[in-house]
Design a protein around this motif. Structure first.
Motif, PDB file in Angstrom:
ATOM      1  N   ASP A  43       0.597  -0.986   0.300  1.00 33.28           N
ATOM      2  CA  ASP A  43      -0.102  -0.175  -0.321  1.00 33.28           C
ATOM      3  C   ASP A  43       0.258   1.152  -0.007  1.00 33.28           C
ATOM      4  OD1 ASP A  43      -2.113  -1.239   0.437  1.00 33.28           O
ATOM      5  OD2 ASP A  43      -2.118  -1.814   2.055  1.00 33.28           O
ATOM      6  N   ILE A  44       1.767   1.817  -1.159  1.00 30.45           N
ATOM      7  CA  ILE A  44       2.123   2.158  -1.163  1.00 30.45           C
ATOM      8  C   ILE A  44       2.443   2.622  -2.539  1.00 30.45           C
ATOM      9  CG2 ILE A  44       4.954   3.042  -1.294  1.00 30.45           C
ATOM     10  CD1 ILE A  44       4.337   2.690   1.693  1.00 30.45           C
ATOM     11  N   THR A  72       8.565   4.638 -19.225  1.00 27.36           N
ATOM     12  CA  THR A  72       8.575   5.769 -18.418  1.00 27.36           C
ATOM     13  C   THR A  72       7.445   5.903 -17.160  1.00 27.36           C
ATOM     14  OG1 THR A  72      10.242   6.880 -19.905  1.00 27.36           O
ATOM     15  CG2 THR A  72       8.486   8.760 -18.448  1.00 27.36           C
ATOM     16  N   GLY A  73       7.322   6.430 -16.177  1.00 28.04           N
ATOM     17  CA  GLY A  73       6.092   6.189 -15.719  1.00 28.04           C
ATOM     18  C   GLY A  73       5.875   5.152 -15.144  1.00 28.04           C
ATOM     19  N   ALA A  74       6.374   3.384 -15.470  1.00 27.23           N
ATOM     20  CA  ALA A  74       5.760   2.109 -14.561  1.00 27.23           C
ATOM     21  C   ALA A  74       6.000   2.509 -13.172  1.00 27.23           C
ATOM     22  CB  ALA A  74       6.532   1.243 -15.258  1.00 27.23           C
ATOM     23  N   GLY A  75       6.461   3.058 -12.963  1.00 25.07           N
ATOM     24  CA  GLY A  75       6.330   3.098 -10.972  1.00 25.07           C
ATOM     25  C   GLY A  75       7.863   3.201 -10.313  1.00 25.07           C
ATOM     26  N   LYS A  76       9.349   2.573 -11.427  1.00 19.55           N
ATOM     27  CA  LYS A  76      10.630   2.896 -11.265  1.00 19.55           C
ATOM     28  C   LYS A  76      11.136   3.498 -10.062  1.00 19.55           C
ATOM     29  CE  LYS A  76      12.229   2.933 -15.291  1.00 19.55           C
ATOM     30  NZ  LYS A  76      10.950   2.920 -16.253  1.00 19.55           N
ATOM     31  N   SER A  77      10.881   4.588 -10.019  1.00 15.85           N
ATOM     32  CA  SER A  77      10.970   5.697  -8.549  1.00 15.85           C
ATOM     33  C   SER A  77      10.711   5.148  -7.692  1.00 15.85           C
ATOM     34  CB  SER A  77      10.716   6.981  -8.812  1.00 15.85           C
ATOM     35  OG  SER A  77       9.644   6.984  -9.589  1.00 15.85           O
ATOM     36  N   ILE A  78       9.326   4.913  -7.266  1.00 14.76           N
ATOM     37  CA  ILE A  78       8.808   3.765  -6.348  1.00 14.76           C
ATOM     38  C   ILE A  78       9.186   3.838  -5.914  1.00 14.76           C
ATOM     39  CG2 ILE A  78       6.410   3.196  -5.600  1.00 14.76           C
ATOM     40  CD1 ILE A  78       4.758   3.990  -8.116  1.00 14.76           C
ATOM     41  N   LEU A  79       9.889   2.877  -6.156  1.00 16.54           N
ATOM     42  CA  LEU A  79      10.463   1.325  -5.195  1.00 16.54           C
ATOM     43  C   LEU A  79      11.321   1.793  -4.959  1.00 16.54           C
ATOM     44  CD1 LEU A  79      11.149  -1.543  -8.590  1.00 16.54           C
ATOM     45  CD2 LEU A  79       9.462  -1.894  -6.273  1.00 16.54           C
ATOM     46  N   LEU A  80      12.399   3.493  -5.218  1.00 16.21           N
ATOM     47  CA  LEU A  80      13.255   3.568  -4.390  1.00 16.21           C
ATOM     48  C   LEU A  80      13.291   4.666  -3.743  1.00 16.21           C
ATOM     49  CD1 LEU A  80      15.969   4.526  -8.124  1.00 16.21           C
ATOM     50  CD2 LEU A  80      15.949   2.860  -6.366  1.00 16.21           C
ATOM     51  N   ASP A  81      11.657   5.540  -3.727  1.00 18.11           N
ATOM     52  CA  ASP A  81      11.104   6.030  -2.882  1.00 18.11           C
ATOM     53  C   ASP A  81      10.855   4.595  -1.381  1.00 18.11           C
ATOM     54  OD1 ASP A  81      10.995   7.839  -4.018  1.00 18.11           O
ATOM     55  OD2 ASP A  81       9.463   8.485  -5.065  1.00 18.11           O
ATOM     56  N   SER A  82      10.380   4.004  -2.098  1.00 19.72           N
ATOM     57  CA  SER A  82      10.174   2.457  -0.688  1.00 19.72           C
ATOM     58  C   SER A  82      11.164   2.451  -0.121  1.00 19.72           C
ATOM     59  CB  SER A  82       9.610   1.655  -1.611  1.00 19.72           C
ATOM     60  OG  SER A  82       7.972   2.132  -2.013  1.00 19.72           O
ATOM     61  N   VAL A  99       1.290   6.951   1.073  1.00 24.60           N
ATOM     62  CA  VAL A  99       0.388   5.731   1.173  1.00 24.60           C
ATOM     63  C   VAL A  99      -0.532   5.900   0.188  1.00 24.60           C
ATOM     64  CG1 VAL A  99      -1.823   5.135   3.359  1.00 24.60           C
ATOM     65  CG2 VAL A  99       0.557   6.272   3.896  1.00 24.60           C
ATOM     66  N   ARG A 100      -1.229   4.031  -0.394  1.00 22.14           N
ATOM     67  CA  ARG A 100      -1.927   4.085  -1.180  1.00 22.14           C
ATOM     68  C   ARG A 100      -3.423   4.402  -1.123  1.00 22.14           C
ATOM     69  NH1 ARG A 100      -5.618   0.116  -3.554  1.00 22.14           N
ATOM     70  NH2 ARG A 100      -4.270  -0.991  -1.545  1.00 22.14           N
ATOM     71  N   SER A 101      -4.223   5.196  -2.226  1.00 20.48           N
ATOM     72  CA  SER A 101      -5.242   6.303  -2.187  1.00 20.48           C
ATOM     73  C   SER A 101      -6.544   4.377  -1.837  1.00 20.48           C
ATOM     74  CB  SER A 101      -5.376   6.451  -2.854  1.00 20.48           C
ATOM     75  OG  SER A 101      -6.713   7.306  -2.715  1.00 20.48           O
ATOM     76  N   GLY A 102      -7.290   5.350   0.017  1.00 16.66           N
ATOM     77  CA  GLY A 102      -8.164   3.995   0.312  1.00 16.66           C
ATOM     78  C   GLY A 102      -6.847   3.156   1.333  1.00 16.66           C
ATOM     79  N   ALA A 103      -6.113   3.006   1.315  1.00 15.93           N
ATOM     80  CA  ALA A 103      -5.408   2.162   2.323  1.00 15.93           C
ATOM     81  C   ALA A 103      -5.454   3.475   4.408  1.00 15.93           C
ATOM     82  CB  ALA A 103      -4.261   2.163   1.890  1.00 15.93           C
ATOM     83  N   VAL A 130      -8.403   1.745 -11.336  1.00 15.70           N
ATOM     84  CA  VAL A 130      -7.720   1.829 -10.182  1.00 15.70           C
ATOM     85  C   VAL A 130      -6.517   1.847 -10.505  1.00 15.70           C
ATOM     86  CG1 VAL A 130      -6.476   1.619  -8.508  1.00 15.70           C
ATOM     87  CG2 VAL A 130      -8.930   1.282  -8.149  1.00 15.70           C
ATOM     88  N   THR A 131      -5.044   2.249 -10.599  1.00 18.87           N
ATOM     89  CA  THR A 131      -4.073   2.273 -11.171  1.00 18.87           C
ATOM     90  C   THR A 131      -2.729   1.285 -10.026  1.00 18.87           C
ATOM     91  OG1 THR A 131      -3.858   4.411 -12.942  1.00 18.87           O
ATOM     92  CG2 THR A 131      -1.502   3.460 -12.599  1.00 18.87           C
ATOM     93  N   PHE A 132      -2.269   0.579 -10.881  1.00 19.24           N
ATOM     94  CA  PHE A 132      -1.449  -0.548  -9.847  1.00 19.24           C
ATOM     95  C   PHE A 132      -0.134  -1.038 -10.541  1.00 19.24           C
ATOM     96  CE2 PHE A 132      -5.917  -1.548  -9.223  1.00 19.24           C
ATOM     97  CZ  PHE A 132      -5.683  -1.888  -7.380  1.00 19.24           C
ATOM     98  N   SER A 133       1.262  -0.412  -9.738  1.00 24.14           N
ATOM     99  CA  SER A 133       2.366  -0.904 -10.378  1.00 24.14           C
ATOM    100  C   SER A 133       2.642  -2.197  -9.615  1.00 24.14           C
ATOM    101  CB  SER A 133       3.342   0.035 -10.218  1.00 24.14           C
ATOM    102  OG  SER A 133       4.827   0.527 -10.456  1.00 24.14           O
TER     103      SER A 133
END
Length: 551
Positions: free
Chosen positions: A9-10, A31-41, A55-59, A511-514
């Motif tokens: 839920d990130i 680009t935009g697939a969510g690679k930076s989210i892994l580094l943010d996490s 926090v993921r929306s709704g969680a 809903v968008t998921f990576s």
């Protein structure tokens, strides 16, 4: 090394679990697939400062868990010991973030502060992002990079201590000089005031004693007559004579009346004793009231002089003695001020000499380290298709400070015979990336047990140059059983990875998921072909991908 990452839920990740391996791990995706989210996490669980809305929306909350393998002697074990945390071969970090912003961190299931996470992260992971060249371009940070390369931590600590000592000596000398100048400005006042106070010589409590004595002498004039009359009434012509007669008469009569007069006789005897005490007290009072008028005059003059001097200095009369001591001390300080100032100046010169000696030693060490770094960079640049580039470390004198008296800057010349200059003026985008990679390799050459993460370090390069970058990353990952994670858009770099993941983004019911998918050998061919040709993967692209993969 990093063995796994669990994200729940990130942002646009609902649930993702990754297991990493030693060697070169590559992550690719559009680009935009969510690679930076892994580094943010990963940065979140390591306590790094980053975006707040994770926090993921709704969680209700998001959670990231990372686990690391710790070999014997790993520096993270010392951090664990200092924090009083359990130690084992596997280190588990977990951090949660509620949708109202509250963050909680755990290490091996023990709650810890974000500071402990950050201290551990310094031993576990080193991130080289796509904007790291900003630090490389800023000469203000070049000295720190050179000191890291040379291992100057001990020298810097000693130099900072010397600088603090010099700063303290300078401050003490300046304070003493200011105080001496202020004392000189009031020297005439001090000497006059001290002379005046010494002449009067006020004593503690003297004013109160003089006031009491004066009041007593003034009262004596008013009451002396009454006391004398009382003494006469009590004396031999008064009460004493009457009592004596009464006692004689009763004693003569007592023989005739038996014991009827025993009690009156005893009472009269006691009365005679008390009367004698009263007479003695009156006589003592008369003696006390007997004073010389000149003594009253002298007492009043002394009392008025004390009070006048107290008003002059705006203090209480009882404080005059303390004032005199204070002014004498200030005057004595003025008299010995020159000597103290001379002593402090000598201490400042000694502190300056100590700092200068250490700064000179550090400067010489930096110049030697600069030569070694230049040589190491030359060795690293050649495999990156920059064998004709020249990297040089320039060290010139600068304003002294806690880090020494040097200004350090990295300069480059990308073509033979061309003058060297600052990186941002000479190097192109692709060249900057390679300079950054080479510098990071040099700086981490002695680092063991740390996972190196490169975020699009290969941007701006392609073809054979990208292949050279990939080969250097692969070699870096293979040194000492190391681990390197690379986020890349370069097919040449991706093809050299020992392990390959693709980051994908999808929309499910609006809903968008990576998600991150480990790729099989055939899937790697398709992914690298996509990176070569774009959306339409052709047979030629697949053949080119096979060639890159050597399959």
């Amino acid at each position: 090394m990093l063995r796994g990452l669990d994200i729940r839920d990130i942002l646009i990740i609902d649930r993702l679990e990754l297991e990493f391996q030693p060697g070169l791990n590559v992550l690719t995706g559009e680009t935009g697939a969510g690679k930076s989210i892994l580094l943010d996490s990963l940065g979140f669980v390591l306590g790094w400062r980053g975006r707040a809305d994770l926090v993921r929306s709704g969680a209700a909350r998001g959670e990231v868990t990372a686990w690391f393998e710790l070999p014997d002697g790993h520096s993270a074990r010392q951090v664990l010991a200092e924090a009083g945390l359990p130690d084992s071969e596997e280190l588990v970090l977990r951090r949660t973030n509620t949708n109202d912003g509250r963050k909680t961190a755990y290490v091996n299931d023990r709650r810890v502060s974000g500071d402990v996470l950050r201290r551990l992260s310094e031993c576990l992971v080193e991130l080289h992002g796509q904007h790291d060249d900003r630090g490389l371009l800023d000469p203000r940070g070049h000295g720190a990079l050179l000191d890291v390369f040379a291992g100057h931590e001990g020298r810097l600590a000693a130099l900072r201590d010397a600088w603090r000592g010099l700063s303290a000596a300078r401050k003490a000398e300046a304070t003493a000089r200011d105080q001496l100048e202020a004392a000189r400005a009031e020297e005439d006042f001090l000497r006059h005031a001290v002379a005046e106070l010494d002449a009067l010589d006020p004593q503690p409590g003297e004013e109160a004693e003089l006031d009491t004595k004066r009041r007593t002498m003034q009262a004596a004039e008013r009451v002396r007559t009454d006391v004398q009359q009382a003494g006469q009434v009590l004396g031999g012509d008064g009460a004493e004579a009457h009592l004596a007669n009464a006692l004689r008469w009763l004693e003569g009569a007592s023989d005739q009346v038996g014991n009827l007069l025993d009690a009156p006789l005893a009472a009269l005897d006691r009365a005679m004793t008390e009367l004698s005490d009263a007479q003695s007290g009156v006589e003592q009072c008369l003696q006390a009231l007997d004073f010389d008028p000149l003594d009253l005059e002298a007492t009043e003059e002394r009392l008025f002089a004390l009070r006048a001097l107290a008003r002059k200095h705006d203090v209480l009369p009882s404080d005059l003695a303390g004032l005199a001591a204070n002014l004498r001390a200030r005057l004595a300080g003025l008299d010995r001020g020159e000597q103290e100032l001379s002593s402090l100046a000598a201490e400042r010169l000694a502190a300056q000499a100590d700092f200068d000696a250490q700064a000179d030693e550090l400067s010489a060490a930096r110049k030697a380290a600069g030569s070694r770094l230049d040589a190491a960079m030359a060795a690293e640049l050649a495999p990156l298709k920059m064998e004709r580039a020249v990297f040089s470390t320039e060290i010139v004198p600068s304003t002294a400070g806690p880090l020494g008296a040097d200004a350090v800057s990295f300069r480059v010349a990308t073509n033979p015979g061309a003058p060297s200059g600052p990186l941002d003026k000479i190097a192109s985008g692709g060249e900057l990336s390679r300079f950054l990679l080479a510098l990071k390799v040099c700086l981490t050459a002695d680092t063991t047990g740390v996972t190196l993460i490169f975020d699009e370090i290969d941007r701006g390069v392609g073809g054979a140059t990208a292949n050279a970058v990939g080969r250097r990353l692969a070699a870096l990952a293979g040194e000492n059983g190391g681990q390197v994670l690379v986020v890349t858009h370069s097919p040449q770099v991706a093809a050299l990875g020992a392990h390959h993941w693709r980051v994908e983004k999808s929309v499910v019911e609006g809903v968008t998921f990576s998600r991150v998918v480990p790729l099989s050998p055939d899937e790697r061919i398709d992914e690298i072909a996509r990176m070569l040709s774009g959306d339409q993967v052709t047979s030629a692209a697949r053949e080119a991908a096979r060639a890159l993969l050597n399959v």
